[in-house]
Design an enzyme around this catalytic site. Sequence first.
Site, PDB file in Angstrom:
ATOM      1  N   PHE A  11       0.819  -1.218   0.000  1.00  0.00           N
ATOM      2  CA  PHE A  11       0.000   0.000   0.000  1.00  0.00           C
ATOM      3  C   PHE A  11       0.859   1.278   0.000  1.00  0.00           C
ATOM      4  CE2 PHE A  11      -2.249   2.783   3.336  1.00  0.00           C
ATOM      5  CZ  PHE A  11      -2.798   3.635   2.381  1.00  0.00           C
ATOM      6  N   GLU A  83       5.133  -7.268   7.587  1.00  0.00           N
ATOM      7  CA  GLU A  83       3.782  -7.773   7.830  1.00  0.00           C
ATOM      8  C   GLU A  83       3.114  -6.640   8.598  1.00  0.00           C
ATOM      9  OE1 GLU A  83       2.161 -10.443   6.890  1.00  0.00           O
ATOM     10  OE2 GLU A  83       3.837 -11.395   5.872  1.00  0.00           O
ATOM     11  N   THR A 131       5.800   2.813  12.937  1.00  0.00           N
ATOM     12  CA  THR A 131       4.406   3.109  13.238  1.00  0.00           C
ATOM     13  C   THR A 131       4.257   3.785  14.602  1.00  0.00           C
ATOM     14  OG1 THR A 131       2.327   1.995  13.761  1.00  0.00           O
ATOM     15  CG2 THR A 131       4.292   0.706  14.057  1.00  0.00           C
ATOM     16  N   GLU A 133       2.140   2.741  16.632  1.00  0.00           N
ATOM     17  CA  GLU A 133       1.663   1.691  17.544  1.00  0.00           C
ATOM     18  C   GLU A 133       2.745   1.230  18.521  1.00  0.00           C
ATOM     19  OE1 GLU A 133      -0.751  -1.407  16.019  1.00  0.00           O
ATOM     20  OE2 GLU A 133      -1.699  -0.127  14.527  1.00  0.00           O
ATOM     21  N   TYR A 157       2.162  -7.453  16.325  1.00  0.00           N
ATOM     22  CA  TYR A 157       2.618  -6.555  15.240  1.00  0.00           C
ATOM     23  C   TYR A 157       3.448  -5.414  15.817  1.00  0.00           C
ATOM     24  CZ  TYR A 157       2.426  -2.501  12.120  1.00  0.00           C
ATOM     25  OH  TYR A 157       2.760  -1.386  11.383  1.00  0.00           O
ATOM     26  N   LYS A 161       7.463  -4.385  15.369  1.00  0.00           N
ATOM     27  CA  LYS A 161       7.934  -3.104  14.831  1.00  0.00           C
ATOM     28  C   LYS A 161       8.829  -2.398  15.861  1.00  0.00           C
ATOM     29  CE  LYS A 161       7.026  -1.339  11.429  1.00  0.00           C
ATOM     30  NZ  LYS A 161       7.590  -1.417  10.041  1.00  0.00           N
ATOM     31  N   ASN A 187      -2.595   5.343   7.958  1.00  0.00           N
ATOM     32  CA  ASN A 187      -2.709   5.863   6.596  1.00  0.00           C
ATOM     33  C   ASN A 187      -3.985   5.370   5.933  1.00  0.00           C
ATOM     34  OD1 ASN A 187       0.580   6.154   5.107  1.00  0.00           O
ATOM     35  ND2 ASN A 187       0.051   6.404   7.238  1.00  0.00           N
ATOM     36  N   LYS A 196      -7.984  -3.747   5.870  1.00  0.00           N
ATOM     37  CA  LYS A 196      -7.897  -2.653   6.837  1.00  0.00           C
ATOM     38  C   LYS A 196      -9.210  -1.883   6.842  1.00  0.00           C
ATOM     39  CE  LYS A 196      -3.485  -3.740   7.331  1.00  0.00           C
ATOM     40  NZ  LYS A 196      -2.428  -3.286   6.465  1.00  0.00           N
ATOM     41  N   ASP A 288     -14.817  -7.669  19.844  1.00  0.00           N
ATOM     42  CA  ASP A 288     -13.697  -6.733  19.825  1.00  0.00           C
ATOM     43  C   ASP A 288     -12.378  -7.448  19.532  1.00  0.00           C
ATOM     44  OD1 ASP A 288     -12.459  -4.306  19.971  1.00  0.00           O
ATOM     45  OD2 ASP A 288     -13.011  -3.887  22.063  1.00  0.00           O
TER      46      ASP A 288
HETATM   47  P1  NAD Z   1       1.366  -3.585   3.289  1.00  0.00           P
HETATM   48  O1  NAD Z   1       1.036  -4.809   4.078  1.00  0.00           O
HETATM   49  O2  NAD Z   1       0.313  -2.996   2.410  1.00  0.00           O
HETATM   50  O3  NAD Z   1       2.623  -3.863   2.366  1.00  0.00           O
HETATM   51  C1  NAD Z   1       3.751  -4.549   2.823  1.00  0.00           C
HETATM   52  C2  NAD Z   1       4.601  -4.932   1.612  1.00  0.00           C
HETATM   53  O4  NAD Z   1       5.762  -5.614   2.091  1.00  0.00           O
HETATM   54  C3  NAD Z   1       3.895  -5.884   0.643  1.00  0.00           C
HETATM   55  O5  NAD Z   1       4.103  -5.485  -0.686  1.00  0.00           O
HETATM   56  C4  NAD Z   1       4.556  -7.228   0.917  1.00  0.00           C
HETATM   57  O6  NAD Z   1       4.584  -8.090  -0.214  1.00  0.00           O
HETATM   58  C5  NAD Z   1       5.963  -6.795   1.333  1.00  0.00           C
HETATM   59  N1  NAD Z   1       6.632  -7.792   2.186  1.00  0.00           N
HETATM   60  C6  NAD Z   1       6.111  -8.431   3.261  1.00  0.00           C
HETATM   61  N2  NAD Z   1       7.010  -9.286   3.779  1.00  0.00           N
HETATM   62  C7  NAD Z   1       8.144  -9.161   3.008  1.00  0.00           C
HETATM   63  C8  NAD Z   1       9.420  -9.764   3.044  1.00  0.00           C
HETATM   64  N3  NAD Z   1       9.738 -10.699   3.969  1.00  0.00           N
HETATM   65  N4  NAD Z   1      10.341  -9.390   2.120  1.00  0.00           N
HETATM   66  C9  NAD Z   1      10.037  -8.465   1.169  1.00  0.00           C
HETATM   67  N5  NAD Z   1       8.816  -7.883   1.078  1.00  0.00           N
HETATM   68  C10 NAD Z   1       7.893  -8.210   1.996  1.00  0.00           C
HETATM   69  O7  NAD Z   1       1.891  -2.528   4.346  1.00  0.00           O
HETATM   70  P2  NAD Z   1       1.729  -0.940   4.364  1.00  0.00           P
HETATM   71  O8  NAD Z   1       0.455  -0.613   5.030  1.00  0.00           O
HETATM   72  O9  NAD Z   1       2.036  -0.413   3.033  1.00  0.00           O
HETATM   73  O10 NAD Z   1       2.891  -0.558   5.393  1.00  0.00           O
HETATM   74  C11 NAD Z   1       4.211  -0.316   4.928  1.00  0.00           C
HETATM   75  C12 NAD Z   1       5.106   0.026   6.117  1.00  0.00           C
HETATM   76  O11 NAD Z   1       4.618   1.190   6.762  1.00  0.00           O
HETATM   77  C13 NAD Z   1       5.164  -1.061   7.175  1.00  0.00           C
HETATM   78  O12 NAD Z   1       6.484  -1.134   7.652  1.00  0.00           O
HETATM   79  C14 NAD Z   1       4.204  -0.577   8.257  1.00  0.00           C
HETATM   80  O13 NAD Z   1       4.599  -1.052   9.513  1.00  0.00           O
HETATM   81  C15 NAD Z   1       4.401   0.927   8.154  1.00  0.00           C
HETATM   82  N6  NAD Z   1       3.255   1.741   8.558  1.00  0.00           N
HETATM   83  C16 NAD Z   1       2.009   1.501   8.040  1.00  0.00           C
HETATM   84  C17 NAD Z   1       0.939   2.332   8.377  1.00  0.00           C
HETATM   85  C18 NAD Z   1      -0.444   2.111   7.825  1.00  0.00           C
HETATM   86  O14 NAD Z   1      -1.387   2.773   8.279  1.00  0.00           O
HETATM   87  N7  NAD Z   1      -0.625   1.235   6.839  1.00  0.00           N
HETATM   88  C19 NAD Z   1       1.145   3.384   9.287  1.00  0.00           C
HETATM   89  C20 NAD Z   1       2.426   3.580   9.823  1.00  0.00           C
HETATM   90  C21 NAD Z   1       3.468   2.767   9.432  1.00  0.00           C
HETATM   91  O1  DAU Z   2      -1.355   3.285  13.561  1.00  0.00           O
HETATM   92  C1  DAU Z   2      -0.620   2.831  12.446  1.00  0.00           C
HETATM   93  C2  DAU Z   2      -1.079   1.438  12.105  1.00  0.00           C
HETATM   94  O2  DAU Z   2      -2.367   1.557  11.516  1.00  0.00           O
HETATM   95  C3  DAU Z   2      -0.118   0.702  11.159  1.00  0.00           C
HETATM   96  O3  DAU Z   2       1.102   0.531  11.802  1.00  0.00           O
HETATM   97  C4  DAU Z   2      -0.703  -0.643  10.757  1.00  0.00           C
HETATM   98  O4  DAU Z   2       0.148  -1.263   9.811  1.00  0.00           O
HETATM   99  C5  DAU Z   2      -2.057  -0.418  10.132  1.00  0.00           C
HETATM  100  O5  DAU Z   2      -2.657  -1.654   9.789  1.00  0.00           O
HETATM  101  C6  DAU Z   2      -2.967   0.351  11.092  1.00  0.00           C
HETATM  102  O6  DAU Z   2      -3.322  -0.450  12.251  1.00  0.00           O
HETATM  103  P1  DAU Z   2      -4.810  -0.444  12.878  1.00  0.00           P
HETATM  104  O7  DAU Z   2      -4.993  -1.699  13.621  1.00  0.00           O
HETATM  105  O8  DAU Z   2      -5.080   0.834  13.563  1.00  0.00           O
HETATM  106  O9  DAU Z   2      -5.646  -0.452  11.497  1.00  0.00           O
HETATM  107  P2  DAU Z   2      -6.961  -1.241  11.036  1.00  0.00           P
HETATM  108  O10 DAU Z   2      -7.393  -0.622   9.751  1.00  0.00           O
HETATM  109  O11 DAU Z   2      -6.768  -2.708  11.077  1.00  0.00           O
HETATM  110  O12 DAU Z   2      -8.005  -0.839  12.156  1.00  0.00           O
HETATM  111  C7  DAU Z   2      -8.346   0.530  12.393  1.00  0.00           C
HETATM  112  C8  DAU Z   2      -9.319   0.551  13.555  1.00  0.00           C
HETATM  113  O13 DAU Z   2     -10.555  -0.033  13.116  1.00  0.00           O
HETATM  114  C9  DAU Z   2      -8.877  -0.274  14.748  1.00  0.00           C
HETATM  115  O14 DAU Z   2      -9.297   0.362  15.939  1.00  0.00           O
HETATM  116  C10 DAU Z   2      -9.619  -1.601  14.592  1.00  0.00           C
HETATM  117  C11 DAU Z   2     -10.910  -1.174  13.908  1.00  0.00           C
HETATM  118  N1  DAU Z   2     -11.502  -2.185  12.984  1.00  0.00           N
HETATM  119  C12 DAU Z   2     -10.703  -2.740  12.037  1.00  0.00           C
HETATM  120  C13 DAU Z   2     -11.235  -3.682  11.171  1.00  0.00           C
HETATM  121  C14 DAU Z   2     -10.365  -4.330  10.131  1.00  0.00           C
HETATM  122  C15 DAU Z   2     -12.849  -2.487  13.079  1.00  0.00           C
HETATM  123  O15 DAU Z   2     -13.587  -1.929  13.940  1.00  0.00           O
HETATM  124  N2  DAU Z   2     -13.374  -3.408  12.237  1.00  0.00           N
HETATM  125  C16 DAU Z   2     -12.610  -4.038  11.275  1.00  0.00           C
HETATM  126  O16 DAU Z   2     -13.154  -4.898  10.542  1.00  0.00           O
END
Ligand code: NAD
Ligand code: DAU
Length: 350
Positions: A11, A83, A131, A133, A157, A161, A187, A196, A288
Amino acid sequence: MTILVTGGAGFIGSNFVLDWLKASDEPVINLDKLTYAGNMDNLASLEGNPAHRFVQADICDADALKRIFASDDIRAVVHFAAESHVDRSIHGPEAFLDTNVTGTFRLLEAARHAWGPNAASDGRRFIHVSTDEVYGSLDRDAPAFSETNTYEPNSPYSASKAAADHFARAYHHTYGLPVIITNCSNNYGPYHFPEKLIPLVIHRALKGEPLPIYGDGTQIRDWLYVGDHCSAIRRVLEAGRLGEKYNIGGFNEKTNIEVVRTICALLDERRPRSDGQSYASQITHVRDRPGHDKRYAIDATKIATELNWQPAETFDTGIARTVDWYLANQGWVDRVTSGAYKNWLEKQYA
Ligand code: NAD
Ligand code: DAU
């Protein structure tokens, strides 16, 4: 010279690579294992672009990493690969230990050996993307997380991290590796995998399926449009101080139920249900998340004052853009939700 992006088919990584190549001539090597979360569709617009080279590899594979550092002059690593889904970490934590901790360690090692002791003065950079978290959960009236908050990770998770952050920090402190750590809040935006909350709700609403809210839905997250996260990382890469941490967030705290109701209202306007009812009638409260963190909030003052970074989107503009993107890209959603995605839904929501 070249930048090495890990996880660039996921993503945030794919958004970063797409934005980078719009603004810069510096080529990208995009290293991704292509787990369920990695998707080459995200990068389709780069097909034939010589500035983008994709390598399918695992960050735990030390030989593969060594080959890349030997074949190209890597100026900077931007490390996204992970992950990333908290619920999956509850069902199967080991993959999180492997990729997020061991994988990050292997990448740090590869950079350290390839770059040698003068990495910092040679202008190399290692951006470790983390993150909010890692800081744990906030009480409702507590101040937002600053860079000096203690680490109190609560899920497998966030624990993985946090461990990776500690390794990254230690490699700067011990070996002088030019590491900078970023800790970002939640994000949302294009190419967000529909496991998500936000993309899951858009997808299920349009399919007429229940919209699962964990518990009472009063948990709070601090939402940042993905393009703003990418611009913050570019700024950190450009001007961030070595060995520092920068929190990234948009000052957009919302309860989950508020987010879901906003999405429903946008869909009601743009794609009204044929029976005239609101999508909000599909909201269902479910069991939950175990150990569910109550509130995250980021104090992004340091990056704003030191690096002059500000987000471009408010939550209102960003969520409207996001809903519009999903409505216009249903083909992408159909492709990523076929196959193994269904098994995940059965495991998590049965
Ligand atoms: P994502 O799960 O969408 O993407 C992760 C990517 O990493 C995928 O393309 C996957 O194929 C690759 N990957 C997984 N394991 C791998 C491995 N062993 N070797 C090589 N590639 C591998 O994650 P995202 O939401 O894009 O998050 C990216 C980074 O940002 C992560 O480090 C996450 O902790 C951090 N982050 C995410 C958020 C969020 O809200 N999504 C917020 C803050 C920080
Ligand atoms: O804060 C940054 C983090 O945000 C990143 O590090 C993670 O990679 C990213 O996945 C995200 O984690 P969250 O657990 O906050 O995101 P998620 O979208 O899974 O959930 C957002 C909130 O919504 C959380 O409080 C759980 C709730 N939720 C989530 C799902 C999937 C629901 O209520 N129902 C659902 O089905």
